[in-house]
Design a protein around this motif. Structure first.
Motif, PDB file in Angstrom:
ATOM      1  N   ARG A 239       0.833  -1.210   0.000  1.00  0.00           N
ATOM      2  CA  ARG A 239       0.000   0.000   0.000  1.00  0.00           C
ATOM      3  C   ARG A 239       0.864   1.255   0.000  1.00  0.00           C
ATOM      4  O   ARG A 239       0.584   2.220  -0.724  1.00  0.00           O
ATOM      5  N   LEU A 240       1.904   1.256   0.812  1.00  0.00           N
ATOM      6  CA  LEU A 240       2.808   2.415   0.867  1.00  0.00           C
ATOM      7  C   LEU A 240       3.466   2.668  -0.474  1.00  0.00           C
ATOM      8  O   LEU A 240       3.553   3.813  -0.938  1.00  0.00           O
ATOM      9  N   ASP A 241       3.939   1.611  -1.113  1.00  0.00           N
ATOM     10  CA  ASP A 241       4.572   1.759  -2.422  1.00  0.00           C
ATOM     11  C   ASP A 241       3.596   2.296  -3.453  1.00  0.00           C
ATOM     12  O   ASP A 241       3.972   3.067  -4.349  1.00  0.00           O
ATOM     13  N   SER A 242       2.326   1.905  -3.320  1.00  0.00           N
ATOM     14  CA  SER A 242       1.296   2.380  -4.244  1.00  0.00           C
ATOM     15  C   SER A 242       0.947   3.843  -3.995  1.00  0.00           C
ATOM     16  O   SER A 242       0.710   4.609  -4.938  1.00  0.00           O
ATOM     17  N   ILE A 243       0.928   4.236  -2.729  1.00  0.00           N
ATOM     18  CA  ILE A 243       0.571   5.617  -2.369  1.00  0.00           C
ATOM     19  C   ILE A 243       1.682   6.585  -2.760  1.00  0.00           C
ATOM     20  O   ILE A 243       1.444   7.614  -3.389  1.00  0.00           O
ATOM     21  N   PHE A 244       2.922   6.243  -2.379  1.00  0.00           N
ATOM     22  CA  PHE A 244       4.054   7.154  -2.565  1.00  0.00           C
ATOM     23  C   PHE A 244       4.874   6.721  -3.786  1.00  0.00           C
ATOM     24  O   PHE A 244       6.022   6.309  -3.668  1.00  0.00           O
ATOM     25  N   GLN A 245       4.276   6.838  -4.949  1.00  0.00           N
ATOM     26  CA  GLN A 245       4.971   6.478  -6.180  1.00  0.00           C
ATOM     27  C   GLN A 245       5.851   7.641  -6.641  1.00  0.00           C
ATOM     28  O   GLN A 245       5.438   8.803  -6.568  1.00  0.00           O
ATOM     29  N   MET A 246       7.044   7.294  -7.116  1.00  0.00           N
ATOM     30  CA  MET A 246       7.972   8.331  -7.585  1.00  0.00           C
ATOM     31  C   MET A 246       8.962   7.712  -8.571  1.00  0.00           C
ATOM     32  O   MET A 246       9.157   6.494  -8.579  1.00  0.00           O
ATOM     33  N   PRO A 247       9.586   8.533  -9.391  1.00  0.00           N
ATOM     34  CA  PRO A 247      10.540   8.016 -10.379  1.00  0.00           C
ATOM     35  C   PRO A 247      11.740   7.334  -9.729  1.00  0.00           C
ATOM     36  O   PRO A 247      12.113   7.635  -8.587  1.00  0.00           O
ATOM     37  N   ASP A 248      12.375   6.439 -10.472  1.00  0.00           N
ATOM     38  CA  ASP A 248      13.513   5.674  -9.953  1.00  0.00           C
ATOM     39  C   ASP A 248      14.742   6.540  -9.701  1.00  0.00           C
ATOM     40  O   ASP A 248      15.588   6.188  -8.868  1.00  0.00           O
ATOM     41  N   HIS A 249      14.880   7.670 -10.419  1.00  0.00           N
ATOM     42  CA  HIS A 249      16.099   8.466 -10.272  1.00  0.00           C
ATOM     43  C   HIS A 249      16.146   9.239  -8.953  1.00  0.00           C
ATOM     44  O   HIS A 249      17.193   9.763  -8.582  1.00  0.00           O
ATOM     45  N   ILE A 250      15.025   9.306  -8.233  1.00  0.00           N
ATOM     46  CA  ILE A 250      15.003   9.996  -6.944  1.00  0.00           C
ATOM     47  C   ILE A 250      15.544   9.062  -5.864  1.00  0.00           C
ATOM     48  O   ILE A 250      15.146   7.909  -5.761  1.00  0.00           O
TER      49      ILE A 250
END
Length: 353
Positions: free
Chosen positions: A118-129
């Motif tokens: 759930r956390l990974d789904s909520i706080f999605q962001m690009p891989d370069h960050i």
């Protein structure tokens, strides 16, 4: 025919009112708030977006009728606000300051995996960050109960990364006051000669440090020589400064809610600055929620920071209640009026006979 058209117009009006409430509550209010946030353009600085105490809802404590709806709404609020904060700040580093889960320390292995998904789904962001995760008491225990080594190891395995991370000229040290652990300082860092070096040392801790001095805190400050500390836990936005010459707190101030200036701090005047970041979850019992945004300019030895204050969710939910009550009252009045008109028409027909 005229009555049918009136009913149709009233139904359209009700539908438009409901649509307007949904558009405002679920989209417009977040974009309006985003326009109030401060932003800084800098080519040499390191931009850090800080997420504190999201505490996604669990299954044991939130065991009541309709809890699934509360969980869904809380997750959606975090997702909408974080995506806008991410787009606004375009950070190099995103730091999670612990208490990712509300029931991580009491969850089963299967529940923990579900919470992480759930956390990974909520706080999605690009891989370069660069992403940095540290645990809080709700993740591994330590406030009302002892820290379980198994639970602590489970968190560290799920978010496996070193306790010292470097992005350009900024070194991040992950300190855990709950377990009284900290990383070793780099042997060749010459940390005490910061004024002569082009580096910034940042401590990340879920629990506040400068407000609660002790042997552990003294060792952290001595060994890691930080210029700035990011903490959470208290669900408040505060700034604390420690004068290293006198070993006394020199400044303590609360950041005013919903005011979004860029605050500026010098890092070469002998002070250690601690920034407490508020919770980003509206379920934590405080009306003031937000994300931290920090610009670290090592070359100029300056830190600029602000709080990206978020719109309150409870006023939005109350708006739904008021709209629902209005529509219900309007529908009842319409039905009564329609019934009375029909009765009056029938009475007129009988009278004419």
């Amino acid at each position: 025919m005229l009555r049918r058209n009136r009913l149709k117009n009233k139904a359209i009006a009700i539908a438009l009112l409901m649509l307007a409430a949904v558009i405002y509550n679920e989209f417009s209010v977040y974009d309006i708030q985003k326009l109030k946030w401060s932003v800084q353009e800098c080519s040499e600085c390191v931009k850090v977006l800080i997420v504190a105490d999201p505490q996604i809802l669990g299954e044991k404590n939130e065991n009541y009728f309709g809890s699934w709806l509360a969980q869904w709404d809380s997750d959606k609020y975090l997702e909408k606000t974080f995506s806008r904060a991410l787009d606004h700040s375009d950070p190099h580093v995103v730091v999670f300051l612990g208490d990712l889960m509300d029931e991580g320390h009491i969850s089963s292995a299967e529940s923990f995996k579900s919470y992480k998904r759930r956390l990974d789904s909520i706080f999605q962001m690009p891989d370069h960050i660069m992403k940095i995760y540290i645990p809080g008491d709700n993740d591994i225990g330590g406030e009302e109960d002892a820290v379980s080594s198994n639970i602590n190891n489970r968190f560290n395995f799920a978010y496996s990364q070193p306790d010292t991370l470097v992005y350009k000229t900024v070194t991040f040290f992950k300190v855990n006051r709950l377990t009284h652990t900290m990383p070793e300082a780099p042997k060749d860092a010459f940390l005490n000669d910061y004024a002569e070096r082009n580096t910034t040392n940042v401590i990340l801790s879920h629990m506040p440090l400068l407000f609660m001095p002790g042997t552990f805190v003294q060792n952290v400050l001595k060994e890691l020589s930080p210029q700035i500390i990011f903490t959470a836990h208290k669900h408040k936005a505060m700034h604390i400064s420690l004068d290293t010459a006198t070993d006394q707190l020199s400044e303590i101030w609360v950041l005013p809610p919903y005011e979004t200036p860029l605050y500026r701090l010098r890092m070469d005047v002998g002070d250690i600055h601690e920034l407490q970041i508020p919770t980003c979850s509206y379920r934590m019992g405080t009306p003031h929620t937000g994300y931290g945004l920090v610009y670290i300019d090592t070359q100029e030895k300056v830190v600029e920071f602000t709080i990206l204050w978020l719109p309150g969710r409870f006023p939005q939910l109350w708006l739904y209640v008021f709209v629902g009550i209005f529509i219900l009252a309007f529908s009842i009045c319409t039905c009564i009026s329609s019934y009375c008109i029909k009765g009056h028409a029938a009475y007129n027909r009988m009278s004419s006979i």
